[in-house]
Design an enzyme around this catalytic site. Structure first.
Site, PDB file in Angstrom:
ATOM      1  N   ASP A   1       0.821  -1.216   0.000  1.00 57.92           N
ATOM      2  CA  ASP A   1       0.000   0.000   0.000  1.00 57.92           C
ATOM      3  C   ASP A   1       0.852   1.262   0.000  1.00 57.92           C
ATOM      4  O   ASP A   1       0.681   2.148  -0.847  1.00 57.92           O
ATOM      5  CB  ASP A   1      -0.925   0.018   1.224  1.00 57.92           C
ATOM      6  CG  ASP A   1      -2.079  -0.960   1.103  1.00 57.92           C
ATOM      7  OD1 ASP A   1      -2.329  -1.435  -0.013  1.00 57.92           O
ATOM      8  OD2 ASP A   1      -2.721  -1.245   2.127  1.00 57.92           O
TER       9      ASP A   1
ATOM     10  N   ARG B   1      -0.262   5.279  16.997  1.00 54.50           N
ATOM     11  CA  ARG B   1      -0.602   6.235  15.923  1.00 54.50           C
ATOM     12  C   ARG B   1      -0.294   7.686  16.276  1.00 54.50           C
ATOM     13  O   ARG B   1       0.237   8.428  15.437  1.00 54.50           O
ATOM     14  CB  ARG B   1      -2.065   6.082  15.515  1.00 54.50           C
ATOM     15  CG  ARG B   1      -2.460   4.720  14.961  1.00 54.50           C
ATOM     16  CD  ARG B   1      -1.385   4.068  14.149  1.00 54.50           C
ATOM     17  NE  ARG B   1      -1.832   2.858  13.476  1.00 54.50           N
ATOM     18  CZ  ARG B   1      -1.065   1.813  13.259  1.00 54.50           C
ATOM     19  NH1 ARG B   1       0.179   1.814  13.687  1.00 54.50           N
ATOM     20  NH2 ARG B   1      -1.526   0.762  12.619  1.00 54.50           N
TER      21      ARG B   1
ATOM     22  N   ASP C   1      -7.676   3.693  11.952  1.00 54.53           N
ATOM     23  CA  ASP C   1      -6.391   4.391  11.923  1.00 54.53           C
ATOM     24  C   ASP C   1      -6.421   5.688  11.126  1.00 54.53           C
ATOM     25  O   ASP C   1      -5.696   6.634  11.445  1.00 54.53           O
ATOM     26  CB  ASP C   1      -5.298   3.467  11.380  1.00 54.53           C
ATOM     27  CG  ASP C   1      -4.797   2.492  12.426  1.00 54.53           C
ATOM     28  OD1 ASP C   1      -5.023   2.747  13.625  1.00 54.53           O
ATOM     29  OD2 ASP C   1      -4.181   1.481  12.059  1.00 54.53           O
TER      30      ASP C   1
ATOM     31  N   SER D   1      -4.675  -9.476   8.136  1.00 53.83           N
ATOM     32  CA  SER D   1      -4.105  -8.135   8.262  1.00 53.83           C
ATOM     33  C   SER D   1      -3.529  -8.035   9.662  1.00 53.83           C
ATOM     34  O   SER D   1      -4.232  -8.286  10.645  1.00 53.83           O
ATOM     35  CB  SER D   1      -5.199  -7.086   8.054  1.00 53.83           C
ATOM     36  OG  SER D   1      -4.698  -5.797   8.330  1.00 53.83           O
TER      37      SER D   1
END
Length: 444
Positions: free
Chosen positions: A17, A98, A127, A179
């Protein structure tokens, strides 16, 4: 002279990605890309390899930042103080990293004079909110780009085909159906067969924890020593908080402790089946709560429980830098001032049990608690205490019984119920009751 292009700072992982994001931002947005790779304790084959890949794809520069010490000291200490468990189950693995990554993205944007910050999150997960909320609160003048939300590459095969056409190296991959996101605090696993909440998780999803049925046949005891709410020694050996997290991940994981299987309510409104491994996080929170039980005054402890859930929701929802979370941090810090002491844990076959706790600041008074000799509790005070404690409900009970609406609906003595039907239990709407003739009421 070559055209001077605007710059964008991209959160880069080295995966498909974000590698496609580099090229897409160059081609579609005409931007120079500065990639930022953060080490928050995740598994990787080498961050230098990831940096070189970013440069080969076309990044103008790539910063590799070891964030582990800051993650432990500035983020995981606050998480421990709050006993952070979203929905009382999940210790906020991904949500905690994050805001730290976002802080470094904003720092890089200031360093390179970038106008934009970008991430590789989809439009369906949490996220994207965490990154964008954090970046906005740190510097609202920065513009945020989310290529994966914009492009029409909806499947992994679509991305691979696009990458090959645009010279983005895909690499030899054994495509996992899952994932995965991991850091010091644990590991998050989703997708594949896990999307069926009835399906038992396959054993191959776990890497941090041993199958409990195959864990050691002998229990292992661990003693954690705390100062101001943070552990500084494990089994008598002083270590940094970071070092203790690593060691406890190994010990707890070896005994199969720290697995979580839950249906989680995402911020975006979707229920999602999630599996986690968080051996050190779960053990540390358990030990920390045990020490608080011993040290914190009752009303502080009870009110802290409510604020812990608020803190966890704030962080889960991307509000790390918000004024509410900052205010709750101040409360949490106050509760940790006298949180000194030791807690003993017992690990065995997927379980972790508190088997001992002690502190110089303990509020446990054995002379008050004991039923043996040496009891100093004043029993004569109990009668008056109970009379005052029950005065309000006693007044309520007398009134309701008089009016035919007793608190209970079952007469235990006569084994029948309800005791008596009165106006209190007439469920007919008041406006209908008013319309009924008195005679009809008597016959009904």
């Amino acid at each position: 002279m070559a055209e001077q292009r605007e710059k964008v700072v991209l959160a880069y992982s080295g995966g498909l990605d974000t590698s496609c994001c580099i090229k897409w931002l160059q081609d579609e947005k005409n931007l120079d890309v500065i990639a930022v790779v953060g080490d928050v304790g995740q598994e990787h084959d080498g961050l230098e390899k990831i940096k070189q890949k970013a440069l080969r794809v076309g990044a103008l520069d790539c910063l590799v930042v070891d964030m582990r010490q800051m993650f432990a000291q500035e983020y995981l200490t606050k998480a421990l103080a709050a006993n952070a468990m979203y929905e009382n189950k999940y210790p906020l693995v991904s949500a905690l990293s994050r805001p730290l990554i976002s802080k470094h993205l904003v720092d890089a944007a200031h360093k390179f004079g970038a106008k934009y910050v970008a991430h590789g999150c989809t439009g369906k997960g949490n996220d994207q909110v965490r990154f964008e909320s954090s970046i906005t609160m740190l510097d609202p003048s920065l513009e945020i780009l989310a290529p994966v939300r914009e492009w029409d590459l909806l499947t992994r095969p679509d991305e691979i085909e696009w990458a090959e056409k645009h010279g983005v190296e895909v690499g030899a991959t054994k495509d996992s159906p899952y994932s995965i996101d991991d850091n010091l605090w644990g590991r998050a696993i989703e997708c594949g067969v896990l999307e069926d909440p009835w399906a038992e998780p396959p054993t191959d999803i776990y890497t941090m924890t041993t199958d409990p049925t195959k864990a050691p046949d002998e229990p292992e005891y661990v003693e954690l020593t705390f100062a101001r709410g943070v552990p500084y020694a494990i089994n008598g050996n002083q270590k940094s908080y970071l070092g203790i997290i690593y060691e406890l991940n190994a010990i707890a994981g070896k005994h199969g402790y720290g697995r979580i299987d839950m249906v989680e309510n995402r911020l975006v409104g979707v229920k999602s089946r999630e599996c986690y491994e968080a051996p050190a996080a779960m053990a540390l929170i358990l030990a920390h709560k045990a020490l608080e039980d011993l040290v914190l005054e009752r009303e502080v402890l009870h009110n802290k429980l409510d604020l812990e859930q608020t803190w966890a929701r704030c962080v889960y929802n991307g509000q790390w830098f918000s004024p509410l979370k900052e205010a709750i941090d101040a409360f949490m810090a106050s509760t940790q001032r006298c949180l000194y002491g030791s807690v003993r844990l017992k690990f065995y076959k997927g379980s972790c049990t508190i088997v001992g706790r002690k502190s110089a600041y303990s509020l446990y008074d054995q002379s008050l608690a004991t039923y043996d000799k040496g009891d100093t509790f004043n029993r004569s005070a109990a009668e008056g205490f109970i009379q005052i404690q029950t005065l309000s409900t006693r007044t309520w009970a007398v009134n309701r019984r008089k009016e035919g609406a007793p608190a209970e609906l079952f007469d235990a003595q006569n084994q029948q119920g309800p005791l008596k039907r009165g106006r209190y239990e007439d469920v007919t709407p008041l406006w209908r009751q008013a319309e009924k003739p008195a005679a009809n009421k008597e016959t009904e």
